[in-house]
Write an enzyme that holds these catalytic residues in place. Structure first.
Site, PDB file in Angstrom:
ATOM      1  N   ASN A 178       0.993  -1.253  -0.050  1.00  0.00           N
ATOM      2  CA  ASN A 178      -0.003  -0.045  -0.050  1.00  0.00           C
ATOM      3  C   ASN A 178       0.812   1.351   0.109  1.00  0.00           C
ATOM      4  O   ASN A 178       1.526   1.717   1.001  1.00  0.00           O
ATOM      5  CB  ASN A 178      -0.989   0.051   1.296  1.00  0.00           C
ATOM      6  CG  ASN A 178      -1.702   1.382   1.303  1.00  0.00           C
ATOM      7  OD1 ASN A 178      -1.916   2.046   0.498  1.00  0.00           O
ATOM      8  ND2 ASN A 178      -2.513   1.384   2.526  1.00  0.00           N
ATOM      9  N   LYS A 187       0.112   4.210  -0.355  1.00  0.00           N
ATOM     10  CA  LYS A 187      -0.691   5.467   0.174  1.00  0.00           C
ATOM     11  C   LYS A 187      -0.363   6.661  -0.785  1.00  0.00           C
ATOM     12  O   LYS A 187      -0.216   6.316  -2.064  1.00  0.00           O
ATOM     13  CB  LYS A 187      -0.064   5.574   1.650  1.00  0.00           C
ATOM     14  CG  LYS A 187      -0.168   4.137   2.648  1.00  0.00           C
ATOM     15  CD  LYS A 187      -0.119   4.647   3.863  1.00  0.00           C
ATOM     16  CE  LYS A 187       0.068   3.263   4.710  1.00  0.00           C
ATOM     17  NZ  LYS A 187       0.078   3.466   6.200  1.00  0.00           N
ATOM     18  N   HIS A 203      -9.878   1.450   4.418  1.00  0.00           N
ATOM     19  CA  HIS A 203      -8.668   1.769   5.303  1.00  0.00           C
ATOM     20  C   HIS A 203      -8.909   2.727   6.242  1.00  0.00           C
ATOM     21  O   HIS A 203      -9.728   3.893   6.144  1.00  0.00           O
ATOM     22  CB  HIS A 203      -7.489   2.336   4.379  1.00  0.00           C
ATOM     23  CG  HIS A 203      -6.133   1.941   4.922  1.00  0.00           C
ATOM     24  ND1 HIS A 203      -5.588   3.110   5.875  1.00  0.00           N
ATOM     25  CD2 HIS A 203      -5.221   1.091   4.701  1.00  0.00           C
ATOM     26  CE1 HIS A 203      -4.518   2.737   6.476  1.00  0.00           C
ATOM     27  NE2 HIS A 203      -4.101   1.652   5.630  1.00  0.00           N
ATOM     28  N   GLU A 257      -7.222   5.022   7.622  1.00  0.00           N
ATOM     29  CA  GLU A 257      -6.802   6.462   7.167  1.00  0.00           C
ATOM     30  C   GLU A 257      -7.728   7.042   6.492  1.00  0.00           C
ATOM     31  O   GLU A 257      -8.225   8.265   6.809  1.00  0.00           O
ATOM     32  CB  GLU A 257      -5.267   6.271   6.523  1.00  0.00           C
ATOM     33  CG  GLU A 257      -4.276   5.961   7.584  1.00  0.00           C
ATOM     34  CD  GLU A 257      -3.058   5.523   6.735  1.00  0.00           C
ATOM     35  OE1 GLU A 257      -2.864   5.513   5.448  1.00  0.00           O
ATOM     36  OE2 GLU A 257      -2.136   4.933   7.474  1.00  0.00           O
ATOM     37  N   GLU A 311      -6.282  -4.860  10.406  1.00  0.00           N
ATOM     38  CA  GLU A 311      -5.523  -3.888  10.561  1.00  0.00           C
ATOM     39  C   GLU A 311      -5.774  -2.969  12.099  1.00  0.00           C
ATOM     40  O   GLU A 311      -6.370  -2.004  11.922  1.00  0.00           O
ATOM     41  CB  GLU A 311      -5.479  -2.883   9.583  1.00  0.00           C
ATOM     42  CG  GLU A 311      -5.000  -3.331   8.170  1.00  0.00           C
ATOM     43  CD  GLU A 311      -4.400  -2.436   7.339  1.00  0.00           C
ATOM     44  OE1 GLU A 311      -3.361  -2.684   6.861  1.00  0.00           O
ATOM     45  OE2 GLU A 311      -5.040  -1.222   7.160  1.00  0.00           O
ATOM     46  N   GLY A 319       1.472   2.264  10.849  1.00  0.00           N
ATOM     47  CA  GLY A 319       2.457   3.193  10.509  1.00  0.00           C
ATOM     48  C   GLY A 319       3.219   3.863  12.134  1.00  0.00           C
ATOM     49  O   GLY A 319       3.521   4.649  12.088  1.00  0.00           O
ATOM     50  N   SER A 358       2.491  -2.180  10.483  1.00  0.00           N
ATOM     51  CA  SER A 358       3.955  -2.418  11.101  1.00  0.00           C
ATOM     52  C   SER A 358       4.645  -3.494  10.616  1.00  0.00           C
ATOM     53  O   SER A 358       5.467  -4.072  11.447  1.00  0.00           O
ATOM     54  CB  SER A 358       4.280  -1.770  12.420  1.00  0.00           C
ATOM     55  OG  SER A 358       3.677  -0.457  12.673  1.00  0.00           O
TER      56      SER A 358
HETATM   57  C1  PEP Z   1      -1.202   0.223   5.897  1.00  0.00           C
HETATM   58  O1  PEP Z   1      -0.950   1.243   5.074  1.00  0.00           O
HETATM   59  O2  PEP Z   1      -2.180  -0.281   5.923  1.00  0.00           O
HETATM   60  C2  PEP Z   1      -0.072  -0.311   6.893  1.00  0.00           C
HETATM   61  C3  PEP Z   1      -0.341  -1.397   7.525  1.00  0.00           C
HETATM   62  O3  PEP Z   1       0.773   0.632   7.033  1.00  0.00           O
HETATM   63  P1  PEP Z   1       2.217   0.095   7.824  1.00  0.00           P
HETATM   64  O4  PEP Z   1       2.682  -1.105   7.276  1.00  0.00           O
HETATM   65  O5  PEP Z   1       3.095   1.339   7.741  1.00  0.00           O
HETATM   66  O6  PEP Z   1       1.939  -0.022   9.337  1.00  0.00           O
END
Ligand code: PEP
Length: 254
Positions: free
Chosen positions: A9, A11, A95, A97, A167, A173, A212
């Site tokens: 992803n 982003k 997501h 975010e 998630e 993040g 992460s």
């Molecule tokens: C994500 O964007 O869904 C995500 C899990 O980001 P990260 O791996 O940076 O935590």
């Protein structure tokens, strides 16, 4: 048997030159990993570049959102069929975010999920709890509510050929991953909830973990029986880190 799948992803990162280096690195490093599926979800403007760079490889591409309407006067939106024009196969939906920044509701996400399926896109539905919800022990109830928008109105069969990404919001993040046991326990809960309505949809459903994931924790997470892959944010912006995660997935035979 469920094949592992690793989804990048990106982003809102990238530019043509940086993307090109990432695509070339991915292609080189992942070429020999034939037992795992790979997807790169890029910002909309780079779908044409993804198509050009990835067609003919075993790396698929996707988007990070779509409109719930098929077409019309919706300034700034991108429809499911537009994504198909660029041969997208996947789309990330719900997501955190987006849900947080744009107040996206569960009903909206469910509509988008059905829109994706209607054009043959595979939805990657994100679900997850906040730290406060985990600490107060209500995380399963929260995830159940997120799934129920689809389960109760459209039925469990919609999850056949779809992907759910667990998630935990506190892990995205932040560098703080869920432990393998925490991930396994939630993935088992999600599969069980869908199995109550439709056992074969639940059995075939790939439930991936995001939050992460990095080269140090990937193997331990990915070898859990109900963790069918990973959604990778930050580490997908480094060819070395992303390919190390993909190799970890490739080493685990399901
Ligand atoms: C994500 O964007 O869904 C995500 C899990 O980001 P990260 O791996 O940076 O935590």
């Amino acid at each position: 048997m469920r094949r592992k799948i690793v989804v990048a992803n990106w982003k809102m990162h990238g530019c043509l030159a940086v993307n090109l280096r990432l695509f070339e690195g991915y292609k080189q490093k992942l070429a020999a990993l034939s037992h795992t599926d790979f997807v790169v979800c890029v910002p909309y403007p780079y779908l044409a570049q993804a198509q050009l760079q990835l067609q003919g490889t075993h790396i698929a591409w996707g988007a990070q959102n779509l409109a719930k309407y098929p077409e019309g006067a919706f300034t700034g939106e991108v429809s499911a069929s537009m994504l198909r024009d660029f041969e997208c196969q996947f789309v990330i939906l719900g997501h955190s975010e987006r849900s947080t920044a744009y107040c996206e509701s569960g009903e909206n996400i469910a509509d988008k999920f059905m829109m994706a399926k209607s054009v043959g896109l595979t939805p990657i539905l994100c679900v997850g709890e906040t730290l406060q919800e985990r600490e107060s022990g209500v995380m399963e109830r929260v995830i159940a509510e997120q799934l129920d928008y689809l389960l109760q109105t459209r039925g469990a069969e919609v999850f056949a050929d779809s992907i759910i990404s667990y998630e935990p919001i506190w892990a995205i993040g932040t560098g703080l991953s869920a432990s393998p046991d925490q991930a396994q326990s939630m993935h088992e809960f999600i599969r069980g909830r869908i199995a109550k309505q439709h056992s074969s949809a639940a059995e075939g459903l790939r439930i991936i973990y995001g939050g992460s994931v990095n080269p140090s924790n990937a193997s331990k997470l990915l070898c859990m029986p109900d963790v069918d892959g990973a959604l990778v944010g930050r580490c997908s912006l480094s060819v070395e880190e992303f390919s190390a995660i993909c190799e970890a997935a490739g080493q685990i035979q399901v």
